[in-house]
Design a protein around this motif. Structure first.
Motif: not given
Length: 68
Positions: A10-12, A1-8, A14-25
């Motif tokens: 990390r995925a969130l 269960m804890e590993e699932t949260y950790s994966i989620q 990564d999504s945040l970093k991508e969204a921030e990069a798109r916003a900066e562009f």
């Protein structure tokens, strides 16, 4: 269960970093476009002033030619 949260998490992250990069562009693109709009507006004002000057000069010339 804890590993699932950790994966989620990390995925969130990564999504945040991508969204921030798109916003900066997008912000940089908006700034470039705004500079171009400002330049074109300045150019338009200059061309309108030239047109007015030429129009006034033509009016004077026409008046001189017609004797008015």
């Amino acid at each position: 269960m804890e590993e699932t949260y950790s994966i989620q998490l990390r995925a969130l992250g990564d999504s945040l970093k991508e969204a921030e990069a798109r916003a900066e562009f997008a912000e940089r693109s908006v700034q470039k476009l705004q500079k171009e709009v400002d330049r074109l507006e300045d150019e338009l004002v200059n061309e309108k002033e030239k047109y007015k000057s030429i129009s006034d000069e033509l009016d004077v010339t026409f008046s001189e030619l017609t004797g008015y």
